[in-house]
Every structure is written in structure tokens, then in C-alpha cells.
Design a protein around this motif. Structure first.
Motif, short mmCIF file in Angstrom:
data_model
loop_
_atom_site.label_atom_id
_atom_site.label_comp_id
_atom_site.label_asym_id
_atom_site.label_seq_id
_atom_site.Cartn_x
_atom_site.Cartn_y
_atom_site.Cartn_z
N THR A 26 0.85 -1.19 0.00
CA THR A 26 0.00 0.00 0.00
C THR A 26 0.88 1.23 0.00
OG1 THR A 26 -0.04 0.14 2.40
CG2 THR A 26 -1.70 -1.25 1.37
N ILE A 27 0.25 2.40 -0.21
CA ILE A 27 0.99 3.65 -0.25
C ILE A 27 1.68 3.90 1.08
CG2 ILE A 27 0.76 6.14 -0.51
CD1 ILE A 27 -1.47 5.67 -2.48
N LEU A 28 1.01 3.59 2.18
CA LEU A 28 1.59 3.84 3.50
C LEU A 28 2.81 2.97 3.75
CD1 LEU A 28 -1.65 4.19 5.67
CD2 LEU A 28 -0.11 6.01 4.89
N GLU A 29 2.81 1.75 3.14
CA GLU A 29 3.95 0.86 3.34
C GLU A 29 5.19 1.36 2.61
OE1 GLU A 29 2.07 -2.73 2.00
OE2 GLU A 29 2.17 -3.58 3.99
N ASN A 30 5.01 2.00 1.47
CA ASN A 30 6.13 2.46 0.67
C ASN A 30 6.49 3.90 1.03
OD1 ASN A 30 6.32 0.08 -0.59
ND2 ASN A 30 5.47 0.71 -2.55
N THR A 31 6.94 4.08 2.25
CA THR A 31 7.27 5.42 2.70
C THR A 31 8.74 5.58 3.03
OG1 THR A 31 6.66 4.76 4.95
CG2 THR A 31 4.96 5.84 3.61
N GLY A 32 9.55 4.55 2.74
CA GLY A 32 10.97 4.62 3.06
C GLY A 32 11.76 5.41 2.04
N SER A 99 18.45 -0.69 6.94
CA SER A 99 17.22 -1.24 7.51
C SER A 99 16.21 -0.11 7.67
CB SER A 99 17.50 -1.91 8.86
OG SER A 99 16.30 -2.45 9.40
N LEU A 100 15.10 -0.21 6.96
CA LEU A 100 14.02 0.78 7.05
C LEU A 100 12.90 0.22 7.92
CD1 LEU A 100 13.82 2.03 3.33
CD2 LEU A 100 15.04 3.07 5.26
N THR A 101 12.55 0.95 8.97
CA THR A 101 11.51 0.51 9.90
C THR A 101 10.55 1.66 10.15
OG1 THR A 101 12.76 1.21 11.85
CG2 THR A 101 13.18 -1.03 11.02
N ASN A 102 9.48 1.38 10.89
CA ASN A 102 8.52 2.42 11.24
C ASN A 102 9.19 3.52 12.07
OD1 ASN A 102 6.19 1.40 10.00
ND2 ASN A 102 5.94 -0.11 11.64
N GLU A 103 10.20 3.14 12.86
CA GLU A 103 10.90 4.12 13.66
C GLU A 103 11.96 4.86 12.85
OE1 GLU A 103 10.55 0.92 14.51
OE2 GLU A 103 8.84 1.26 15.89
N GLN A 104 12.52 4.21 11.81
CA GLN A 104 13.58 4.80 11.00
C GLN A 104 13.22 4.63 9.52
OE1 GLN A 104 16.24 6.48 12.26
NE2 GLN A 104 16.75 7.05 10.15
#
Length: 803
Positions: A26-32, A99-104
Motif C-alpha cells: 500500500t501507499i503507506l507501506e512504501n514510505t521509506g 534497515s528501514l523501519t517504522n521508527e527509521q
């Protein structure tokens, strides 16, 4: 492997495609976001056009190249673990784990300094081991490797090894079965006829060959089957770099070819030059048999040609935003030709021998100045280019006719042909990326062409003449394109004012003045990063050439004379094309379909000379609408570490129309009758490279061309097999190549026809030959700090007025 990754990265950047996982995020997932800056470790200067490759589980996901300031930013990444590779020619590859995470969600790599690779800097091999084929959005690019340069001494000799391209025994070029193709050198037209030009360019001077089969509106519209652009070597490496090539072809007599490519770059200035030459005699033989009177024409043709090609230029990098470039191409050609035609009849007293001698010399000079300006806006450019070319040819010919009948005296005459042509072009191009998905291109061009042709003869049955053919062409274009994740499109139109004025001996021979719009449209669809579909449409024109219009003999034998038709009108073509390219694990596969609708077609006519029924006149005329279609397919596949293959096939079919002369038995005269045939041609090529050791390689090449029915004559099938090898030594700086062409001596041009007389024939040439070549590279070989994309290509690929 590195080249493959760079290519995938470049295509990914160009089309803004993102690789998809099995489950669409989804769009929200591809935010890195991954960003950073690349610099030279030694000088601290930013490095533009460095490849940034993003991998997941050792598979390429996406990529980017750095800007002029060395920066990059890759958006819309899923929140996962990645490996980022930083790749640049002449530098060591750097690998980073991200590493791309919700926090980073944002990974800023800051400034990464990369250092030169000492191993790679020992020397840059400017000619790859094997040729590769790239399918780009608007063209197919053949990067010429040693397997193609080994094919022969000149550009003409390697063209038959390229998919969809054919060269006949006279050196005439065709693309997809059609001779209406525009040939350019470094993106600029030449005043020299293509068949002669290709014989003057050494194969080792060629960097790549571009096939643009359905050009968009930004290109000039000439050429029904498209454009072939020959890009010569132009280095921009630091310091002094050079390569020397020499070749010897063993056939009936030896033929010599040499080339030298050099560049010297220091600071903001880069000087580059190319020199090539070809020397040697070439032999052709032929026979034409008339079945109605059992007579034979025996042809014995010898051409002793000497040609020189110079290219000298420089780039001056004023600053990061402004570059000025200038170069000149100079072609010098001297040729002596002897054509002996012996007509043999059942009654020996009727035998005739014609001895023709041609002494030709021509010069062609092209002068080019270009200025490129980059604005503060990323991708916005302004290009101004001025090009002027001058061509001059002088030909002295003598003809001696000897009759076997002692009661008929011999006759002789001489004539002289003089050609002068000037082509001046000024074009301005502007590119503006309105946003990251939308691009606007605008351009304007002025083209002035002046030609003079003078004919002088002492033959009382012929007349002196002065012929001129002048063109004034003014055009402007606009294209608008958008790119999305999987789909991209481009719409465009070229608006052109065209004026022609032909004068024969002071009187108007032909005149025309019209305004035309040439629209174009294209769309690409990439369901995955390894699959791409493209569909395109364009309208093009074929304007009559000087040789097709001048009412002066092109050649003459005792039974046929070729002259032009000053009243020829242009022919227009609407072409639609569908292409598919697939990247596979060990190579790539591409295929395409095309359909053309042709209006006011130009074609050959042949008819008896009204003053002599035994003499035939060959000329040109316009015919009604016509259609053509065809397909092609090619594979570039590496079977294993020591064996790769490149098979290719192409098929074309066209409904040809023409006028033939048919004997009227009632009046015993000839009537001109319209004839229509379906001319279908099939070609197959198979190129195979074998790596015996690190330094020793072998190649095997096969070629087949089917028979083709024509309006005047039906051509017979042709085929051959070549083999060769190359050995590298002196730390890969030197290469020795050998190639045995047409090892079974099977290439022969056979034909038959029924009108105006039933006849069969065959021509042969030195197809069977052995080519021996030597290449040596020396210099600094350090390719660093490339600040202009177009530098390596030596052409502005996105320039509107370029073609």
C-alpha cells in the motif's frame, strides 16, 4: 554482472519503474527513503551519474543515479532490509546495509567518498569483447564489440551482421527490407551517398550503431524505414589515451585498413580525434543472359579506392552548467573504376566490347559547434547547435566501344560529372521536466540545402547540362510525455515548411512548396522491471534524392542506362510499431511488429530506349498507395561462462508496384504496363562466441537471406558462414583478430526477369576473404568525473533538431 546491474539501474531510473513484491504494498507501506551524496575520496569533488543499486535478498529492487552535485534520493521503498551498492567505472564498489523501519523510515547515508580502483585504472578497453543489443524507448542500440569489428575492415562489411540491416552486392543499405533509410554519422547527415560512406568508415572507429525504426516528432521526418546513426569513438578520459588498429584483408588482392583514436583531457578541456583509412582493389564479376536471342553480357568490374576519414574536436566545460563543443568530420575519397562489358551473341560478328573507366575524387567536410546550458532546475536544458557541411565530387569517365565486325569502326567518348552540395543547419532544443513525471520538449530548426550537378560530354548524341536541386526547410516540434509506475506515454508533432526548386539548363525542371504536420505517439507498459511493451506511431516522408531526380546518367552500359526523374514527388509513410523486450537471467529477448501505409510510392521503372529498342532505360516514378508489414526477433543469451549466442530473424513484406515494358506482338513495339507483386524477404543470423581461455576467444557466424520477388527482377536466396578468433595479450592491451568470411564461397547474387526481355543473371564479389587485424590500447585510461551525459555518445539523444 556489473554492466548488467548498471543497465537495469539506468532503465529503472529512465522509466521511473519500481519493482513489485508478490503482494502489492500500500501507499503507506512504501514510505521509506534512502539518500546521500557521493564524492571522490582524493579530490572531494562530487561525482555525478554514479549508479546506486538497491537489492533485497540479492535481487535488484530499484536504483538511481546521482545528480550533477553527486546527490541521490530513492523514494517509495517498502520498510525492509536492503543492501545498497554504489558503482562507478574506475572506482571500487561500496556496499552498505540499510534497515528501514517504522521508527527509521529515512536512511541518510550522508557523504560517501569512493576511491579509484587501481586495477581498473591500468587501462580502459574501449572496445568490448562482444557486441550487445539494448532496446531503449525509441531505438535499438548495438554496442559494437570485437566480434563485430572483426567482421571486416569497413562499416559496410559489418552491417550485414546486424539484425534487420542488409547490404547488397552494390553496397546499398536497407532496413527492414526497405532502402529508404536515413544514415547519420554522430547524429549528423552526410552529403555522401550511404553506400559510399559506409565503405569509407573503418569498423574499428565505430562505438555503436543505433537503429531508430519509428522516430518521434522530435526527429527530422526523412526515411520511410527509419534512421541508422553511426556513433564514432570519442573518449573523455583524463590524461592522454589512444588506440591503434590496423587490418589486412586477403582476397583476390590484399586490402589495408587502419584507424587511430585519441583523446587528451586536462582540466576543463577535452581534445579528441579519430583517423581511419582504407586502401585496395575490389573485384566484381557478373553475367546476364537474354533467353530470347541467346546473348550474354559478361561484366568484369575493378574498383581501386583510397579513402581517409578524419574527426577532430574538443569540449570546453565552462562550468557545471555550461559546455561548448566543436568538431569536424572530413572524408576524402579517390577511386579508379574499370567496367568491362562483353556482349556475346550466337553470331560472333555481332559481339561488342565496352570498356568504361571512371576516375573519381570527392571531399566531404562537416563542421559542428554546440552549446549546452543546464539551468538550476534539475533536468532543464537548452541546446544550440550549428552544423555546416560541404561536399564536392569530380568524375571523369571514358567509354570505348569495340565491335567484332571489322566493318564497324570503334567509337569512343569522354564525359565529366561535377557535384557540389552544401547543407547548413541551425537548431535550438529546450527540455523542461515540469515535474518528476511530466516532460516537455520544444525545438526549432532551419535547414538550407544547395546542390549543383554539371555534365559535360563530347558525345554528339548526348547533351551538356547544368542541374541544380535546392531545398529550404523550416520546422518546429513539441513533445509532451508522462511517466507513471508502469505506464508512460509521449505525444508530439513536427510542423514543417518545405520548398524545393530544381533547375535544368536555366529552366525550371520541378518546383514544390508545401506545409506538413508530422504527428507521433508512443506508449510503454512495464508490468515488471523485466518486461516492457512499447507501441508507437509516426508519419514520415521520403523526399527524392539528387540521384533520383537529376536527368543525367548515373551509369551506362551497352544495354542499360540509369537516369533520374526531375518530376518525382515525395512519398509519405504512416507507420505503427509494437515492440516487446524481456530481460532474462542470462540475457535479453526482444521482438517487434510493424505495419506501414505508403502514399505516392517512389519505385523503379525500366523501359526500352525509344531511339534504340536494344537499349534499356532505368529511372524512377511515383505510384499509388501501398502497404508493408513485418516482424523481427533477437536473443542475446549467455549459455554459460564460456559460450554466448545471439540469434536473430526478421521478415518484411511489401506490395510493390511499378511499370514494366511488355512486347506487343501485333505492333512489335513495347507497351508500358503496370505490374504489382508481393515482395517478401526473410533474413536469419546466428552469432556465437566461445571463450577458450581468458585471452583466447572464437566466433562463428551464419547468415541466410531468402529469395525476393520484385517488379523488374526476382532475387535468389543467399547464405554464408564465417568463423574467426581473437587473442588478447600484453595485459589485455593488445588484441590479434582473424576472421574467415564466407568459408564455403556461397554468397552470390542471382536473379531472373521477364520484362522487357526474358533474362537471368548472377553477380559475384570477393565475399570469401580472410581478415587479420591488430589493436593496441595505451594511455592513462582514467575515466573520472563525467559531468555530461552526452559526452560519451557525442550526440544529443534528446535533441529535436538533431535528426
Amino acid at each position: 554482472m556489473k554492466l548488467k546491474l548498471i543497465l537495469i539501474c539506468f532503465i529503472g531510473t529512465l522509466f521511473s519503474m519500481q519493482a513489485q513484491t508478490s503482494v502489492k504494498p500500500t501507499i503507506l507501506e512504501n514510505t521509506g527513503i534512502i539518500s546521500g551524496k557521493i564524492t571522490d575520496k582524493k579530490t572531494n569533488e562530487p561525482l555525478p551519474y554514479v549508479n546506486i543499486v538497491v537489492k533485497e535478498n540479492n535481487k535488484v529492487i530499484t536504483g538511481e543515479i546521482t545528480s550533477d552535485k553527486g546527490t541521490f534520493q530513492i523514494k517509495n521503498l517498502a520498510l525492509k532490509d536492503y543492501i545498497v551498492e554504489i558503482q562507478f567505472m574506475g572506482y571500487k564498489t561500496i556496499t552498505k546495509a540499510i534497515s528501514l523501519t517504522n521508527e527509521q523510515k529515512n536512511a541518510n547515508l550522508n557523504t560517501i567518498a569512493i576511491e579509484e580502483d587501481a586495477i581498473e585504472l591500468k587501462g580502459v578497453n574501449i572496445i568490448a569483447e562482444r557486441s550487445t543489443i539494448e532496446q531503449k524507448i525509441d531505438r535499438k542500440v548495438i554496442n559494437v564489440g570485437k566480434d563485430l569489428t572483426t567482421a571486416g575492415a569497413t562499416a559496410s562489411e559489418i552491417m550485414n551482421n546486424i539484425p534487420s540491416v542488409n547490404i547488397d552486392q552494390d553496397g546499398k543499405l536497407s532496413l527492414r527490407g526497405n532502402e529508404n533509410v536515413r544514415v547519420l554519422v554522430d547524429g549528423r547527415p552526410s552529403n555522401i551517398d550511404a553506400s559510399q560512406l559506409l565503405k569509407q568508415i573503418p569498423s574499428t572507429s565505430i562505438k555503436k550503431i543505433e537503429l531508430i525504426t519509428n522516430p518521434s516528432a522530435k526527429y527530422n521526418p526523412e526515411g520511410m524505414s527509419g534512421i541508422i546513426n553511426i556513433v564514432l569513438h570519442k573518449n573523455a578520459n583524463d590524461g592522454f589515451n589512444a588506440s591503434i588498429n590496423t587490418g589486412l584483408t586477403f582476397a583476390q588482392t590484399p586490402k589495408i585498413s587502419n584507424s587511430l583514436n585519441m583523446n587528451y583531457r586536462t582540466g576543463k578541456v577535452n581534445f579528441f580525434s579519430t583517423y581511419g583509412n582504407n586502401f585496395g582493389k575490389r573485384f566484381n564479376e557478373g553475367r546476364i543472359s537474354r533467353l530470347d536471342d541467346n546473348s550474354n553480357q559478361m561484366f568484369d568490374i575493378v574498383n581501386d579506392n583510397k579513402s581517409h576519414l578524419f574527426k577532430i574536436g574538443m569540449d570546453y566545460y565552462i562550468n557545471d552548467k555550461n559546455t561548448i563543443s566543436a568538431y569536424t568530420n572530413q572524408n576524402i575519397f579517390v577511386g579508379d573504376g574499370i567496367v568491362d562489358v562483353n556482349i556475346l551473341n550466337p553470331n560472333p560478328s555481332q559481339n561488342v566490347l565496352l570498356n568504361s573507366k571512371y576516375f573519381s575524387d570527392n571531399t566531404d567536410g562537416t563542421y559542428n559547434v554546440a552549446f549546452k546550458h543546464l539551468t538550476k532546475k534539475e533536468g532543464e536544458t537548452l541546446d544550440l547547435e550549428i552544423n555546416h557541411s560541404i561536399y564536392s565530387e569530380n568524375q571523369d569517365a571514358s567509354f570505348l566501344t569495340t565491335f567484332n565486325n571489322p566493318n564497324i569502326p570503334s567509337s569512343s567518348y569522354t564525359d565529366n560529372l561535377g557535384d557540389k552540395r552544401q547543407n547548413s543547419t541551425v537548431n535550438l532544443d529546450y527540455v523542461n521536466p515540469l515535474n518528476d513525471k511530466t516532460n516537455l520538449e520544444l525545438g526549432a530548426e532551419s535547414r538550407i540545402v544547395r546542390t549543383e550537378n554539371n555534365y559535360r560530354t563530347n558525345n554528339s548524341s548526348l547533351s551538356n547540362s547544368d542541374y541544380s536541386y535546392d531545398l529550404d526547410i523550416y520546422s518546429a516540434y513539441a513533445t509532451f510525455g508522462q511517466k507513471f509506475k508502469k505506464i508512460g506515454y509521449q505525444l508530439g508533432a513536427r510542423f514543417e515548411s518545405y520548398k524545393v526548386n530544381a533547375m535544368l539548363n536555366g529552366a525550371t525542371a520541378y518546383k514544390d512548396d508545401y506545409f506538413t504536420v508530422y504527428p507521433s505517439a508512443s506508449m510503454t507498459y512495464s508490468p515488471t522491471e523485466k518486461n516492457q511493451f512499447q507501441i508507437s506511431l509516426s508519419r514520415r516522408v521520403d523526399r527524392p534524392s539528387l540521384d533520383q531526380t537529376k536527368p543525367i546518367r548515373e551509369f551506362s552500359t551497352p544495354r542499360i542506362t540509369s537516369i533520374g526523374n526531375p518530376e518525382l514527388d515525395p512519398q509519405f509513410t504512416t507507420s505503427i510499431e509494437l515492440n516487446y523486450t524481456k530481460t532474462i537471467a542470462k540475457g535479453s529477448f526482444s521482438t517487434g511488429l510493424f505495419v506501414r501505409s505508403i502514399y505516392n510510392e517512389i519505385n523503379r521503372i525500366i523501359y526500352p530506349d525509344p531511339q534504340n529498342q536494344d537499349q534499356q532505360i532505368m529511372s524512377f516514378d511515383n505510384f499509388d498507395n501501398n502497404t508493408a508489414y513485418g516482424f523481427e526477433a533477437s536473443l542475446n543469451y549467455k549459455i554459460n561462462s564460456w559460450w554466448d549466442i545471439q540469434p536473430a530473424i526478421d521478415f518484411s513484406s511489401i506490395n510493390q508496384k511499378g511499370l514494366v515494358s511488355v512486347l506487343n506482338s501485333t505492333t512489335n513495339t513495347f507497351d508500358l504496363v503496370s505490374k504489382e507483386v508481393t515482395a517478401s524477404a526473410f533474413n536469419a543470423r546466428f552469432n556465437s562466441n566461445f571463450k577458450a581461455t581468458k585471452s583466447l576467444r572464437f566466433l562463428l557466424f551464419g547468415f541466410y537471406r531468402s529469395g525476393v520477388d520484385g517488379v523488374q527482377f526476382n532475387g535468389k536466396e543467399m547464405y554464408k558462414i564465417d568463423t574467426g578468433g581473437r587473442y588478447s595479450f600484453l595485459k589485455e592491451k593488445a588484441t590479434l583478430s582473424v576472421r574467415f568470411n564466407d568459408i564455403f564461397n556461397t554468397m552470390k547474387a542471382g536473379f531472373d526477369g521477364q520484362n522487357p526481355y526474358p533474362q537471368v543473371g548472377q553477380f559475384t564479389w570477393e565475399s570469401q576473404s580472410v581478415y587479420l587485424g591488430f589493436n593496441y590500447i595505451f594511455g592513462a585510461g582514467k575515466n573520472k568525473n563525467l559531468q555530461r551525459k552526452q559526452r560519451d555518445n557525442n550526440t544529443k539523444q534528446d535533441g529535436g533538431g538533431l535528426f
